[in-house]
Design an enzyme around this catalytic site. Structure first.
Site, mmCIF file in Angstrom:
data_model
loop_
_atom_site.group_PDB
_atom_site.id
_atom_site.type_symbol
_atom_site.label_atom_id
_atom_site.label_comp_id
_atom_site.label_asym_id
_atom_site.label_seq_id
_atom_site.Cartn_x
_atom_site.Cartn_y
_atom_site.Cartn_z
ATOM 1 N N ASN A 84 61.241 104.417 36.613
ATOM 2 C CA ASN A 84 60.467 103.213 36.332
ATOM 3 C C ASN A 84 61.150 102.384 35.241
ATOM 4 O O ASN A 84 62.225 102.729 34.757
ATOM 5 C CB ASN A 84 59.044 103.608 35.936
ATOM 6 C CG ASN A 84 58.006 102.597 36.389
ATOM 7 O OD1 ASN A 84 58.247 101.392 36.327
ATOM 8 N ND2 ASN A 84 56.857 103.080 36.828
ATOM 9 N N HIS A 114 73.425 114.531 15.818
ATOM 10 C CA HIS A 114 74.252 114.455 14.615
ATOM 11 C C HIS A 114 74.103 115.734 13.791
ATOM 12 O O HIS A 114 73.062 116.393 13.843
ATOM 13 C CB HIS A 114 73.831 113.248 13.769
ATOM 14 C CG HIS A 114 73.818 111.963 14.535
ATOM 15 N ND1 HIS A 114 74.942 111.240 14.784
ATOM 16 C CD2 HIS A 114 72.792 111.301 15.131
ATOM 17 C CE1 HIS A 114 74.632 110.168 15.495
ATOM 18 N NE2 HIS A 114 73.326 110.184 15.717
ATOM 19 N N ALA A 159 52.357 111.740 29.244
ATOM 20 C CA ALA A 159 52.788 110.475 28.643
ATOM 21 C C ALA A 159 52.831 110.591 27.121
ATOM 22 O O ALA A 159 51.949 111.187 26.502
ATOM 23 C CB ALA A 159 51.841 109.351 29.056
ATOM 24 N N THR A 164 60.633 118.920 22.545
ATOM 25 C CA THR A 164 61.612 119.512 21.641
ATOM 26 C C THR A 164 62.163 120.839 22.142
ATOM 27 O O THR A 164 63.197 121.303 21.660
ATOM 28 C CB THR A 164 60.989 119.740 20.251
ATOM 29 O OG1 THR A 164 59.860 120.614 20.385
ATOM 30 C CG2 THR A 164 60.536 118.421 19.641
#
Length: 213
Positions: A84, A114, A159, A164
């Site tokens: 989408n 990083h 949503a 993680t």
């Protein structure tokens, strides 16, 4: 090893390496061209996506623009994938979107990161950690998938979730940070939305497709 070799091995590498920057800038020029294209001209847009992406499968479709560090250079899109509006990718490393995946609007997929050491960050070292979206998964609107995460086959990500950690097959997972809420089961096959039941025609179709009696 040169910097690209370090990058491909998942080691820390210098993002300002001239050869890396040259290739990345080429991709970003092509991506800018793609984002200026007529939205109604899917044939031309698809042709450019096949040049931009590592692979772009049969009957897959993207709504609108894409924002990506590498323009999809390390991204594999399977067959029958629907993406989408407003996909964002930090695609310094591999992102693999398998067949029949659905990606909601405003989703962010991140495969570059990083080091913790501030001096290394200051000197522009970074690393990659691949992301995989398993077959037939659904990533809800505004979800963020972090480096190194795999989403299991058939799973649903709610949503706005921040994913993680990897999610196993056949689960509903949501939240910040995202966690498994429950396993998908027979109830999910017979209902949708907030407890709405499938109509009889759809039930018969599912029974035919799955061999249920």
């Amino acid at each position: 090893m040169n910097q690209m070799e370090r990058k491909e091995k998942g080691m820390l590498y210098r993002v300002d390496d001239p050869e890396i920057r040259k290739l990345q800038n080429h991709q970003l020029v092509l991506l800018a061209d793609y984002n200026r294209m007529d939205l109604a001209d899917w044939t031309s847009r698809r042709a450019l996506l096949m040049e931009l992406f590592a692979s772009f499968g049969k009957d897959s479709f993207v709504e609108g623009r894409i924002d990506a560090n590498w323009g999809g250079y390390f991204c594999h899109v399977g067959n029958h994938v629907y993406i989408n509006f407003n996909l964002t990718m930090v695609d310094d490393g591999e992102i693999r979107i398998e067949d029949h995946v659905m990606i909601g609007p405003g989703v962010t997929l991140i495969s570059g990161s990083h080091p913790n050491d501030p001096m290394l960050r200051k000197d522009l070292w970074q690393y990659t950690d691949p992301v995989r979206i398993g077959e037939n998964a659904w990533i809800g609107a505004g979800a963020i998938v972090l480096p190194g995460v795999s989403i299991g086959r058939d799973s649903i990500i709610g949503a706005g979730s921040v994913v993680t950690h990897s999610v196993p097959d056949g689960c509903v997972a949501a939240g910040n940070s995202c966690r498994v809420i429950r396993r998908l089961g027979e109830k999910d096959r017979r209902s949708y939305g907030r407890g709405c039941q499938l109509d009889e025609e759809l039930k018969r179709m599912l029974e035919k497709d799955t061999g249920d009696s």
